[in-house]
Every structure is written in C-alpha cells, then in structure tokens.
Design a protein around this motif. Structure first.
Motif, PDB file in Angstrom:
ATOM      1  N   LEU A 113      -4.461   2.823  12.115  1.00 34.92           N
ATOM      2  CA  LEU A 113      -3.553   3.057  10.994  1.00 34.92           C
ATOM      3  C   LEU A 113      -2.630   4.240  11.254  1.00 34.92           C
ATOM      4  CD1 LEU A 113      -5.793   2.298   7.873  1.00 34.92           C
ATOM      5  CD2 LEU A 113      -4.476   0.737   9.317  1.00 34.92           C
ATOM      6  N   GLN A 114      -2.405   4.533  12.534  1.00 36.34           N
ATOM      7  CA  GLN A 114      -1.382   5.500  12.900  1.00 36.34           C
ATOM      8  C   GLN A 114      -0.012   4.827  12.816  1.00 36.34           C
ATOM      9  OE1 GLN A 114      -1.746   8.679  13.566  1.00 36.34           O
ATOM     10  NE2 GLN A 114      -3.979   8.728  13.563  1.00 36.34           N
ATOM     11  N   SER A 115       0.979   5.572  12.416  1.00 32.76           N
ATOM     12  CA  SER A 115       2.336   5.044  12.319  1.00 32.76           C
ATOM     13  C   SER A 115       2.765   4.418  13.644  1.00 32.76           C
ATOM     14  CB  SER A 115       3.296   6.163  11.939  1.00 32.76           C
ATOM     15  OG  SER A 115       4.640   5.739  12.040  1.00 32.76           O
ATOM     16  N   GLY A 116       3.267   3.192  13.574  1.00 29.59           N
ATOM     17  CA  GLY A 116       3.784   2.512  14.761  1.00 29.59           C
ATOM     18  C   GLY A 116       2.751   1.772  15.572  1.00 29.59           C
ATOM     19  N   THR A 117       1.449   1.874  15.220  1.00 24.43           N
ATOM     20  CA  THR A 117       0.413   1.154  15.947  1.00 24.43           C
ATOM     21  C   THR A 117       0.083  -0.150  15.227  1.00 24.43           C
ATOM     22  OG1 THR A 117      -1.387   2.269  14.793  1.00 24.43           O
ATOM     23  CG2 THR A 117      -0.571   3.307  16.806  1.00 24.43           C
ATOM     24  N   THR A 118      -0.625  -1.046  15.933  1.00 24.51           N
ATOM     25  CA  THR A 118      -0.963  -2.336  15.378  1.00 24.51           C
ATOM     26  C   THR A 118      -2.212  -2.247  14.521  1.00 24.51           C
ATOM     27  OG1 THR A 118       0.025  -3.512  17.244  1.00 24.51           O
ATOM     28  CG2 THR A 118      -1.587  -4.722  15.929  1.00 24.51           C
ATOM     29  N   ALA A 144       5.332   4.126   8.696  1.00 27.44           N
ATOM     30  CA  ALA A 144       5.253   5.580   8.555  1.00 27.44           C
ATOM     31  C   ALA A 144       5.297   5.958   7.074  1.00 27.44           C
ATOM     32  CB  ALA A 144       6.407   6.237   9.301  1.00 27.44           C
ATOM     33  N   GLY A 145       4.968   7.213   6.790  1.00 27.22           N
ATOM     34  CA  GLY A 145       5.154   7.743   5.454  1.00 27.22           C
ATOM     35  C   GLY A 145       3.956   7.693   4.551  1.00 27.22           C
ATOM     36  N   LEU A 146       2.768   7.317   5.074  1.00 26.32           N
ATOM     37  CA  LEU A 146       1.576   7.280   4.232  1.00 26.32           C
ATOM     38  C   LEU A 146       0.771   8.556   4.426  1.00 26.32           C
ATOM     39  CD1 LEU A 146       0.392   3.602   4.781  1.00 26.32           C
ATOM     40  CD2 LEU A 146       2.001   4.507   3.096  1.00 26.32           C
ATOM     41  N   PRO A 147       0.283   9.155   3.350  1.00 28.77           N
ATOM     42  CA  PRO A 147      -0.523  10.377   3.490  1.00 28.77           C
ATOM     43  C   PRO A 147      -1.888  10.052   4.078  1.00 28.77           C
ATOM     44  CG  PRO A 147      -0.495   9.646   1.218  1.00 28.77           C
ATOM     45  CD  PRO A 147       0.470   8.755   1.944  1.00 28.77           C
ATOM     46  N   SER A 148      -2.544  11.065   4.591  1.00 32.37           N
ATOM     47  CA  SER A 148      -3.865  10.859   5.176  1.00 32.37           C
ATOM     48  C   SER A 148      -4.932  10.858   4.092  1.00 32.37           C
ATOM     49  CB  SER A 148      -4.167  11.954   6.201  1.00 32.37           C
ATOM     50  OG  SER A 148      -4.211  13.220   5.571  1.00 32.37           O
ATOM     51  N   GLY A 149      -6.086  10.238   4.412  1.00 33.17           N
ATOM     52  CA  GLY A 149      -7.225  10.257   3.515  1.00 33.17           C
ATOM     53  C   GLY A 149      -7.179   9.263   2.384  1.00 33.17           C
ATOM     54  N   VAL A 150      -6.272   8.280   2.436  1.00 35.96           N
ATOM     55  CA  VAL A 150      -6.193   7.262   1.385  1.00 35.96           C
ATOM     56  C   VAL A 150      -7.121   6.103   1.740  1.00 35.96           C
ATOM     57  CG1 VAL A 150      -4.706   5.586   0.232  1.00 35.96           C
ATOM     58  CG2 VAL A 150      -3.845   7.875   0.749  1.00 35.96           C
ATOM     59  N   ASP A 151      -8.010   5.721   0.821  1.00 35.90           N
ATOM     60  CA  ASP A 151      -8.906   4.582   1.013  1.00 35.90           C
ATOM     61  C   ASP A 151      -8.325   3.336   0.368  1.00 35.90           C
ATOM     62  OD1 ASP A 151     -10.864   6.051   2.357  1.00 35.90           O
ATOM     63  OD2 ASP A 151     -11.832   6.653   0.480  1.00 35.90           O
ATOM     64  N   PHE A 152      -8.548   2.183   0.990  1.00 38.37           N
ATOM     65  CA  PHE A 152      -8.201   0.901   0.378  1.00 38.37           C
ATOM     66  C   PHE A 152      -9.225  -0.123   0.835  1.00 38.37           C
ATOM     67  CE2 PHE A 152      -5.922   1.128   4.354  1.00 38.37           C
ATOM     68  CZ  PHE A 152      -6.036  -0.144   4.908  1.00 38.37           C
ATOM     69  N   TRP A 153      -9.383  -1.197   0.068  1.00 37.34           N
ATOM     70  CA  TRP A 153     -10.386  -2.228   0.329  1.00 37.34           C
ATOM     71  C   TRP A 153      -9.697  -3.582   0.445  1.00 37.34           C
ATOM     72  CZ3 TRP A 153     -10.982   2.099  -2.363  1.00 37.34           C
ATOM     73  CH2 TRP A 153     -12.167   2.853  -2.183  1.00 37.34           C
ATOM     74  N   ILE A 154     -10.173  -4.408   1.372  1.00 38.78           N
ATOM     75  CA  ILE A 154      -9.685  -5.779   1.534  1.00 38.78           C
ATOM     76  C   ILE A 154     -10.903  -6.696   1.573  1.00 38.78           C
ATOM     77  CG2 ILE A 154      -8.392  -7.399   2.976  1.00 38.78           C
ATOM     78  CD1 ILE A 154      -6.871  -5.016   4.129  1.00 38.78           C
ATOM     79  N   GLN A 155     -10.813  -7.835   0.855  1.00 37.19           N
ATOM     80  CA  GLN A 155     -11.908  -8.806   0.835  1.00 37.19           C
ATOM     81  C   GLN A 155     -11.330 -10.199   0.603  1.00 37.19           C
ATOM     82  OE1 GLN A 155     -14.902  -7.831  -2.085  1.00 37.19           O
ATOM     83  NE2 GLN A 155     -16.488  -9.012  -1.028  1.00 37.19           N
ATOM     84  N   PHE A 156     -11.921 -11.207   1.231  1.00 33.24           N
ATOM     85  CA  PHE A 156     -11.464 -12.587   1.070  1.00 33.24           C
ATOM     86  C   PHE A 156     -12.342 -13.331   0.071  1.00 33.24           C
ATOM     87  CE2 PHE A 156      -8.964 -11.899   4.830  1.00 33.24           C
ATOM     88  CZ  PHE A 156      -7.956 -12.859   4.771  1.00 33.24           C
ATOM     89  N   LEU A 186       0.831  -1.192   0.000  1.00 32.34           N
ATOM     90  CA  LEU A 186       0.000   0.000   0.000  1.00 32.34           C
ATOM     91  C   LEU A 186       0.870   1.248   0.000  1.00 32.34           C
ATOM     92  CD1 LEU A 186      -2.796   1.285   0.173  1.00 32.34           C
ATOM     93  CD2 LEU A 186      -2.613   1.162   2.653  1.00 32.34           C
ATOM     94  N   GLY A 187       1.949   1.215   0.777  1.00 32.58           N
ATOM     95  CA  GLY A 187       2.852   2.358   0.805  1.00 32.58           C
ATOM     96  C   GLY A 187       3.478   2.615  -0.550  1.00 32.58           C
ATOM     97  N   ALA A 188       3.831   1.549  -1.276  1.00 35.66           N
ATOM     98  CA  ALA A 188       4.446   1.714  -2.585  1.00 35.66           C
ATOM     99  C   ALA A 188       3.477   2.312  -3.592  1.00 35.66           C
ATOM    100  CB  ALA A 188       4.940   0.358  -3.092  1.00 35.66           C
ATOM    101  N   VAL A 189       2.176   1.971  -3.420  1.00 36.28           N
ATOM    102  CA  VAL A 189       1.181   2.462  -4.368  1.00 36.28           C
ATOM    103  C   VAL A 189       0.862   3.928  -4.148  1.00 36.28           C
ATOM    104  CG1 VAL A 189      -1.229   2.213  -5.101  1.00 36.28           C
ATOM    105  CG2 VAL A 189       0.177   0.191  -4.702  1.00 36.28           C
ATOM    106  N   VAL A 190       0.771   4.341  -2.859  1.00 33.70           N
ATOM    107  CA  VAL A 190       0.241   5.675  -2.582  1.00 33.70           C
ATOM    108  C   VAL A 190       1.213   6.576  -1.846  1.00 33.70           C
ATOM    109  CG1 VAL A 190      -2.099   4.760  -2.496  1.00 33.70           C
ATOM    110  CG2 VAL A 190      -0.797   4.923  -0.396  1.00 33.70           C
ATOM    111  N   ALA A 191       2.423   6.112  -1.588  1.00 34.32           N
ATOM    112  CA  ALA A 191       3.308   6.862  -0.702  1.00 34.32           C
ATOM    113  C   ALA A 191       3.673   8.220  -1.272  1.00 34.32           C
ATOM    114  CB  ALA A 191       4.586   6.062  -0.458  1.00 34.32           C
ATOM    115  N   SER A 192       3.710   9.178  -0.366  1.00 31.72           N
ATOM    116  CA  SER A 192       4.255  10.495  -0.654  1.00 31.72           C
ATOM    117  C   SER A 192       4.742  11.050   0.659  1.00 31.72           C
ATOM    118  CB  SER A 192       3.183  11.408  -1.265  1.00 31.72           C
ATOM    119  OG  SER A 192       2.146  11.627  -0.339  1.00 31.72           O
ATOM    120  N   PRO A 193       5.631  12.041   0.652  1.00 30.93           N
ATOM    121  CA  PRO A 193       6.162  12.536   1.919  1.00 30.93           C
ATOM    122  C   PRO A 193       5.044  12.968   2.868  1.00 30.93           C
ATOM    123  CG  PRO A 193       7.386  13.417   0.062  1.00 30.93           C
ATOM    124  CD  PRO A 193       6.221  12.711  -0.510  1.00 30.93           C
TER     125      PRO A 193
END
Length: 649
Positions: free
Chosen positions: A551-556, A615-627, A34-41
């Motif tokens: 989804l805060q940096s460093g949290t589980t 760390a390093g992910l911008p705020s407000g990014v949506d993603f979906w997970i489904q099995f 996810l970080g690789a797809v949407v990462a920005s400073p």
C-alpha cells in the motif's frame, strides 16, 4: 508486521491480474473511494525496502534472539528464506532456517526439529547455513547433522512435514556401500528442481572398489521412492574413447544444475587414459550422455578440438547444457561459451570476438571466460576478460545470438551512482540473472568524489539501472557498512546455489549497519493485509480471500479470492470501521460497509483484481474487505469469505 526500511531505491514489481474474461481488472475505484473517505494531506512516500529479520529480534522458534544470518534466497511469491543463529551458551549457537512472507516469519527447520524417520528423542544438532536450497514453489532441501556421527539429506515440501531422503548408514541403491554424508560431503551444496527432486554429492563407505568408486551424485525424489544414482566414480566415460569418470563427481550444485525432469549436468575428470582428460555430461539414472569431452571437435573453423572445461554446466528443461570450454588446433589455444544436448555442440561466444560496450560500441576482444548464469528465457549471462581495449572485461548477456554488455570496468552509471571498478577482480563479486531478464549486480564503484563503496544494483530488461542499497548509505537512522548477496560469484561458501533474486526482480540480501547490527532485507514489500477470518463453508469449502501489496504510493495492491462458488455473483464489501456480527455461518467483519463492488467468480470460483495504489493517503488507516458470494448449494444461498484488514503504511 515488521516496519519498512527506507531507501533511495525504487523497487520494481510485476503483478498480472485478470477478470474471468481474461482482460485486466483494476480496482482503482476502490482505492479512490478509500482516499475520498480518509484522505488528508500526506508527504509523498519514499521508496522502501522491508526488514525480514534483525539481529536482536526474537527468533520465530521462541528459543532466543537472532545473533546473525546466512545469505538469503528469494522465491517466486516474494518469500525470503534465510539461515539464522541464536546464541546458546559460550561455545556454540542454535541454528535453523526460517522463511519470511508478507511480514511474518516461520521456522522451516532448526535444531529442535524432530528428525524424520528417527527415534522419538532425536533432534537435529546442526543445520548448516551453506547447504540448503529452495525452488520457486517454496520447497526446501537441506543437509543437517543428527549427532556427532550422523547426517542426512532432507526435504521440506511447502506446507508439509520434513522428510528424510538419505541418511548416513543407509545402503547405496545398488547395494555396494553405505551413505557417508557427514564424513564426506556434509555441508556441500544441494539443489532442488521445480518437481521437488533433490540432488547432491554423496560419499560412500565400504564400497567394493575403495577410493575408485566411493563418490556419486544422487537424486532423491522422496515419497518413499528409492534414491537414484545419477553417476558414480568409476563409471565408464561415455563416447567410445575409453576411461572412467573420476575426480570430484559433481563438485557443486549452482542454480540450474538439475532440470525439472531430474536430469543433472556435471563435469568431471576422466581416468584411465592420457592425463588431463575431462568432460561435460548429463545423467538421470540411466546411461550417461556425453555433451563434450577432451578430444571432441569444437565448433570452430580450423579443426579445433576441446582440451578442457570450466566447472559450470547448466541445463534447461529441454535438456540443453551451457558450459565454458577451451580448445586447441587453431593458431593458438582459445576459449568459449558453448551449448549442446548430446549431439553437435554450438558456440555462443568465442575468444577473439569483439567485446561490446554498454553504449553499443566495441572495446577490445573477448579473451577468458568465467562464471555463467542462465534463465528460463534462454538468456545466458557470463563474465569475461577483454584484451586490446581500454577496459579489462566485464559482465555480458547472450540472448538468441546477440551479445550485449551488462557492466564493464570503467563504465559510468547514471546519476550519481559512480563508475564500475575493475569488474572482474574481487571488487565485483556477485551477479544473478532473474527469470524475467533482470540482472542483479553487487560491485565496487567509484563516485565522482569521495571514497569507493560497494553497491547492490538492479538492471532492468530494458537496460535501466536502479540502486537498491549501498555501503555508506543512510538506512534506518544508521549507515550500511556491509553487504552480501547470493549470486553466481558469491564469495561466501555455498551462497552461489541460493540466488537472491526471483522472477519478479525482487531481491533479498544481508546487511550490516554501523553499530554492527546484522539484518536481512528485501525489495519485496511487506504485505499490508492481515487475515481476520469469518468465512463460512460453501460448495468449494470456505472461500479464501488474501490481500497483497505494501500500500505504498505507486506500488501494486491486489485482492485474490479462491475456493468460491464457480461462475457466481460475488460482492466485495469495503468498510473503514468494522463492527463484526455473526451471519451465514460465519462473521461479517466488513460492516458497516461504505461501498460494494460486483466481481463475478470464474469457473474455478476465483476472483483476482489489482490496482496501482494512489498517493495522498495518511498512514495508519485500517480498512476491511470481505466477499459475500451467491451459492445455491447452501441453505441460505450465500457464503462468506474470510475478511482481510489492510493498513496504510
């Protein structure tokens, strides 16, 4: 979903997730993808608290907006339950109890709730803020008024309807008298154990003995079972020394008064013999067990005997009761903390023993003992005065025979937190002992420069202190001016039976800001995941997926699948732009997927995975997970879980 509060505190969370083979399972690859797809400073995230409820917000019952709150309680899953008030007219407020979980609030009970077992038109007239308790499973116990003359003891099991356990006018189980909950004990504490049984004191009207037998402790197991009288005023005092049990039977019900099997510990006076007699007892509806009573031998050399007891008597699931008591028969009267289960009593700590310091040294000796708290690890926290040293006392921990210092007057905290002020005076009013050994303390501290202030602190099992929040601290563009926490020494009536810490060390508390706005906050982060549905039925029903974490940096952060096909391949699809379409009897939301991960289900059809969020992910990014799970019992051979949408804060 409510926005987070920013604080200088660092919440601690403990999440254990395993693969079907029992080994830790991490989804760092998913997070990194996810970080690789949407990462920005992005600036590093500040440690955060979460707002549970704020004055002026709409109440979840739709009646109006919050006016104020009672002291909250934490439950094992990170939920927070709290009493609330909504303005209504000029003379009174609409009251209720709500629960917050993962960013959403629901009403457990309020004045619009139909009265169970009542007439169709009956609703509650008052739900008091001082008479409720929750167990770790989220079951609620409470007292509530039906009208000006009627009240009841009730229970709301988690996910089920409210249940009337006892009501004014109901006949006492033995047939001697009727319940008078409102006129006698209305508003007093209740306690609820892990099995959902509820215990409280109940006043009785119309008894054969008048004031000699008009009060009792009753356990309500619900489900149609008759209430069980644990002890009644006038019962013979056990132990062969004569007298009858008297005084205020039960008194209060702090956390730990009743164990999982329904045994209740209590202290009370003994009438009919010499004045000043009292004891500590345990009952479950059968014969009362004597733990200790005045005149019994105390476990102290020199022939000492007990001559008094404190008000706290806490029982564990094995039946061991911890209590404070005083004794005489040695050169002078002394006190101690003791434990017993009906046989010989042992001493945990005694007056005159060296009082330890936080650095491992000794400063004076124990003199007077105060409040107690215990946890499932067998640890006992207690307050005590000390004499003969530089500090007048503090808060200490007994752990398997070793006594250590938690906090003492004059003790300097790390960093710029300041120095504890007079730990045993009203400046130090609340503490709680968590199930994992965390200690939460609300105390006045004196900074190196500036004005004294109240602070809420967490002490980890390893002894590290963390500030959670403090008066005078900046918060949400304002300043904290008031702070309340549900602990053993809580000054607000009834708060002591509603501990504001759970097994994970998460904490819930009441705050007031400089503009007089009141709010409830917690260190448990709001979940960043939302259920968007789409699942299809399989062998165990519809597989259910949930996401957890802020989804805060460093949290589980974690995902958990239940009710999937057992021991089957399951693909987790990840998408960052959902284009839903119908398939397999449900809806695929995680499409087009950017990657997929194979997580075989266990024998129960479950998958549980977690990671530390990067760390390093911008705020407000949506993603979906489904099995998508292999299921040979359905025609297509595949079933879908619901999808969850995560949003970075």
């Amino acid at each position: 979903m409510r926005r987070p509060l920013r604080s200088s505190a660092t919440p601690e969370h403990r999440t254990v997730s395993t693969r079907p083979d029992g080994k830790p399972f991490r989804i760092s690859a998913l997070a990194l993808l996810l970080g690789a797809v949407v990462a920005s400073p992005s600036p590093s995230a500040a440690a955060q608290l979460a707002i549970v409820a704020r004055e002026g917000d709409p109440s979840p019952d739709g009646i109006g907006t919050y006016k104020n709150f009672g002291v909250p309680v934490m439950t094992a899953d990170g939920s927070v339950a709290f009493p609330y008030f909504v303005p209504r007219g000029f003379q009174d407020d609409f009251t209720g109890i709500a629960r917050w979980k993962a960013g959403d609030a629901e009403v457990l009970v309020n004045e619009a709730t139909p009265v169970p077992a009542g007439s169709p038109s009956e609703v509650f007239t008052t739900v008091p803020d001082v008479s409720f308790a929750l167990n770790a499973q989220g079951d609620l116990a409470y007292n509530a008024a039906v009208d000006a003359f009627q009240a009841g003891v009730l229970r709301k099991p988690d996910g089920a309807a409210n249940e009337m356990l006892g009501r004014d006018g109901w006949t006492e189980p033995g047939g001697d008298g009727t319940f008078a909950i409102r006129s006698g004990i209305f508003g007093s504490p209740v306690t609820i154990n892990a099995s959902g049984s509820v215990a409280t004191s109940v006043h009785l009207d119309g008894t054969s003995g008048g004031t000699a037998d008009d009060e009792c402790i009753v356990r309500f197991d619900g489900g149609g079972a008759s209430p069980t009288v644990i002890v009644r005023r006038g019962d013979p005092a056990p132990g062969g020394l004569g007298g009858t049990l008297y005084g205020q039977i039960g008194g209060g019900f702090p956390d730990g008064t009743m164990n999982a099997s329904g045994r209740v510990a209590f202290s009370c006076l003994i009438a009919g013999i010499a004045s000043g007699h009292e004891g500590v007892f345990v009952g479950d509806g059968g014969p009362i067990t004597r733990i200790a009573r005045v005149g019994d031998a105390a476990p102290v050399t020199g022939g000492a005997v007990f001559n008094g007891f404190g008000s706290s008597a806490l029982i564990d699931d094995a039946g061991l009761v911890v209590f404070t008591g005083s004794y005489t028969g040695v050169p002078h009267d002394d006190e101690g903390v003791f434990a017993g289960s009906g046989g010989a009593v042992s001493a945990l700590v005694l007056q005159g023993q060296p009082a330890p310091t936080a650095s491992g040294g000794v400063d004076g000796a124990f003199a007077v003992f105060g409040s107690l708290a215990r946890n499932s690890l067998g640890q006992v926290a207690f307050t005590a005065l000390a004499t003969g040293g530089t500090s007048n006392g503090g808060l200490f921990l007994w752990d398997g025979g070793t006594v250590t210092c938690i906090a003492r007057s004059g003790q300097t905290l790390p960093g710029a937190l300041g120095t504890f002020i007079d730990v045993l005076n009203p400046n130090f009013t609340d503490f709680a002992l968590g199930a994992s050994g965390d200690v939460i303390v609300r105390s006045r501290v004196s900074p190196a420069s500036g004005t004294d202030y109240t602070v809420l602190l967490r002490r980890s099992p390893a002894g590290a202190w963390t500030e959670i929040v403090r008066e005078g601290g900046a918060l949400e563009g304002s300043t904290v001016t008031g702070l309340k926490f549900g602990g053993v020494l809580a000054s607000q009536s009834g708060a002591r039976d509603r501990l504001g810490v759970n097994a994970a060390g998460d904490v819930a508390f009441w705050l007031q800001l400089a503009d007089a706005t009141r709010l409830i906050a917690t260190t448990a982060p709001a979940s960043a995941f939302v259920d968007v549905g789409g699942g299809s039925p399989g062998v165990n029903g519809v597989p259910t997926l949930t996401g957890s974490g802020s989804l805060q940096s460093g949290t589980t952060a974690g995902i958990d699948l239940v009710a999937g096909p057992p021991s089957a391949p399951a693909l987790a699809w990840l998408s960052v732009a959902s284009t839903p379409f119908a398939a397999l009897g449900g809806t695929v939301h995680a499409t087009p997927f950017v990657n997929q991960f194979l997580f075989p289900t266990d024998v129960a059809g479950a998958v549980s995975v977690s990671t530390t969020w990067p760390a390093g992910l911008p705020s407000g990014v949506d993603f979906w997970i489904q099995f998508i799970c292999q299921d040979v019992t359905v025609p297509a051979g595949l079933t879908l879980s619901n999808a969850v949408r995560g949003t970075t804060p």
